[in-house]
Design an enzyme around this catalytic site. Structure first.
Site, PDB file in Angstrom:
ATOM      1  N   ASP A  29      -6.133 -21.484   0.931  1.00  0.00           N
ATOM      2  CA  ASP A  29      -5.703 -20.506  -0.763  1.00  0.00           C
ATOM      3  C   ASP A  29      -7.044 -22.113  -1.206  1.00  0.00           C
ATOM      4  O   ASP A  29      -6.770 -23.427  -0.527  1.00  0.00           O
ATOM      5  CB  ASP A  29      -4.566 -21.064  -0.871  1.00  0.00           C
ATOM      6  CG  ASP A  29      -4.518 -20.790  -2.855  1.00  0.00           C
ATOM      7  OD1 ASP A  29      -6.005 -20.724  -3.350  1.00  0.00           O
ATOM      8  OD2 ASP A  29      -3.826 -19.977  -3.114  1.00  0.00           O
TER       9      ASP A  29
ATOM     10  N   HIS B  19      -6.535 -17.263  -1.970  1.00  0.00           N
ATOM     11  CA  HIS B  19      -5.004 -17.017  -3.360  1.00  0.00           C
ATOM     12  C   HIS B  19      -5.194 -15.296  -3.243  1.00  0.00           C
ATOM     13  O   HIS B  19      -4.137 -15.178  -3.989  1.00  0.00           O
ATOM     14  CB  HIS B  19      -6.527 -17.460  -3.788  1.00  0.00           C
ATOM     15  CG  HIS B  19      -6.181 -17.892  -5.428  1.00  0.00           C
ATOM     16  ND1 HIS B  19      -5.242 -18.823  -5.549  1.00  0.00           N
ATOM     17  CD2 HIS B  19      -5.531 -17.302  -6.272  1.00  0.00           C
ATOM     18  CE1 HIS B  19      -4.547 -18.303  -7.023  1.00  0.00           C
ATOM     19  NE2 HIS B  19      -5.165 -18.074  -7.457  1.00  0.00           N
TER      20      HIS B  19
ATOM     21  N   SER C 259      -1.315 -17.703  -9.923  1.00  0.00           N
ATOM     22  CA  SER C 259      -2.618 -18.741 -10.682  1.00  0.00           C
ATOM     23  C   SER C 259      -1.840 -19.657 -11.786  1.00  0.00           C
ATOM     24  O   SER C 259      -1.251 -20.251 -11.906  1.00  0.00           O
ATOM     25  CB  SER C 259      -3.320 -17.077 -10.345  1.00  0.00           C
ATOM     26  OG  SER C 259      -4.591 -18.262 -10.022  1.00  0.00           O
TER      27      SER C 259
END
Length: 469
Positions: free
Chosen positions: A368, A404, A225
């Site tokens: 995601d 995610h 991320s």
């Protein structure tokens, strides 16, 4: 080089192993996620607070010495021993220091950053260095890894990447966890996160107590991320900025290559508050962007964005669950993103304009909502067309709540399987591009081989035993 000393902060008392296990399990469940309850809703107060005012706790260690500008990138400016923690009141039984070093800002000028470096108390086997980029996603200094990992209180929990660092340390690897935004915490600034990562590696390799082999040290990068953003910048800048480094591989987890696409995708989702986090970071960077955006903001939006500049990411997201871009803007999001100033500023933060020469393992969930799969597909296609070596894994787990966050957990097994090969084999990964879509990275076979080592490492963390034995 200035050396700072602190007293040993290892607690004199320990919680029971059962309580530690409970806390650690909770931390694992929150890896890559945000605190989802217990905070009030965002205020609608329209106070025109500026985004920027970064708090600067009194700590002269972060102040570069006079004349540091003449030092070469990666030069250590100061060092101090620290006690790094995997969880509050649960220190890691490792050697740990913080290094202040010279690096470079977005315009090519001298800048400084801090990295927290950790090594096993007893290391056997060849020297290896893993640079772990944390997804701290904030412009506040107190949110940076160097603060969070050493604060020792529940108000400043260490980044979840500290647990991945413990896994690497138990393999006998040395770990560097940089503050990717540097001393002014320039999160999302073009190129800065790459420079700070690479110069953090240089600093670690030049720090003699770590016992590394200088630039010859076999080194890998990893991040998910926000950490994937820093890792991708470092991988792209490595050939031109730090070609002497022996970087043998990079793991890019959900690297969010296109911020505009991420804002569209996350709008209205449980993690919609990330819009405020990203916008605040860019406003902090660019007065031109801030002025252009101001024309489109609804009453109350300025206060939300200013708060995002003062808080850590979990607080902002928790207070803005399911927020939609339309809650902040007077016109549709696409109209705002097409504004020439806003479009150019966001485009400067895209990756894919340079080609990494180190092999890469890229993993992203098909569903995601923060790192949209189409943009990651396009990034991989650009890398591969330019001759890069990419092992790309797409996780097709159905969209539950926040894929995610789920992928942040399930991808760890495959990432470390790939890192093991990169660190220990002369021909670790195919020199071509390969894309695989799997039902879930939790069931692709990697966990069956990684789980014993992970369990052993985490047990040693819980029992305050030395890692890397």
């Amino acid at each position: 080089m200035t050396t700072h000393h602190i007293t040993d902060a290892r607690p004199r008392h320990h919680v029971s192993a059962l309580l530690r296990l409970s806390a650690l399990t909770g931390a694992l469940a929150l890896t890559g996620t945000c605190v989802l309850a217990g905070l009030p809703a965002a205020s609608a107060d329209d106070a025109p607070d500026p985004v920027a005012a970064q708090s600067a706790p009194a700590d002269t260690f972060y102040d570069p010495p006079a004349g540091y500008e003449s030092a070469t990138p990666g030069t250590i400016l100061a060092s101090r021993p620290v006690r790094a923690a995997a969880l509050p009141s649960l220190p890691l039984a490792v050697n740990a220091w913080q290094l202040l070093y010279r690096t470079t800002d977005a315009d090519g000028n001298p800048y400084a950053a801090v990295t927290t470096v950790l090594s096993p108390e007893t290391r056997s086997g060849p020297a290896r260095l893993l640079s772990v980029q944390a997804a701290y996603d904030s412009i506040q200094r107190t949110c940076m890894p160097s603060y969070a990992m050493t604060a020792g209180d529940l108000a400043s929990p260490p980044p979840s990447e500290a647990l991945e660092a413990a896994i690497a340390l138990d393999r006998g690897w040395t770990v560097s966890i940089p503050d990717p935004g540097g001393i002014d915490n320039r999160f999302l600034t073009p190129r800065v996160m790459g420079y700070t990562v690479l110069d953090g590696i240089r600093a670690a390799e030049n720090f003699s107590p770590l016992g590394l082999d200088g630039a010859a040290t076999r080194t890998a990068l990893t991040g998910y991320s926000g950490g994937g953003i820093g890792t991708s910048w470092a991988a792209e800048l490595h050939p031109s900025y730090a070609p002497e480094l022996n970087i043998v591989g990079a793991v890019l987890g959900a690297p969010i290559p296109d911020l505009a696409a991420a804002m569209r995708s996350v709008s209205g989702r449980i993690s919609g508050g990330l819009i405020a986090v990203g916008v605040a970071a860019v406003m902090y960077d660019s007065p031109e962007f801030s002025a252009a955006l101001d024309r489109y903001l609804k009453p109350g939006a300025r206060a939300i964005l200013a708060a995002a500049g003062r808080e850590c990411v979990s607080a902002t997201v928790s207070k803005n669950l399911f927020i939609n871009a339309s809650d902040l803007l007077t016109v549709p999001l696409d109209q705002v993103l097409s504004d020439p100033v806003i479009h150019a500023t966001i485009a400067d933060r895209a990756r894919g304009t340079a080609t990494p020469t180190t092999p890469m393992y890229i993993v992203n969930a098909v569903n995601d909502e923060v790192s949209p799969i189409a943009k990651v597909d396009a990034l991989v296609a650009r890398y591969c067309a330019a001759g890069a070596s990419v092992s790309y894994v797409r996780d097709d787990l159905p969209d539950l709540i926040s894929d995610h966050s789920i992928e942040a957990l399930t991808s760890v097994g495959g990432s470390f399987t790939w890192l093991d090969r990169a660190m220990n084999s002369d021909n670790p990964n195919p020199p071509t591009c390969q894309t695989t879509t799997v039902p879930s990275t939790f069931t692709d076979g990697s966990w069956s081989t990684q789980l014993p080592a992970f369990t052993q490492g985490l047990a040693r963390v819980l029992l305050s035993q030395s890692l890397g034995q």
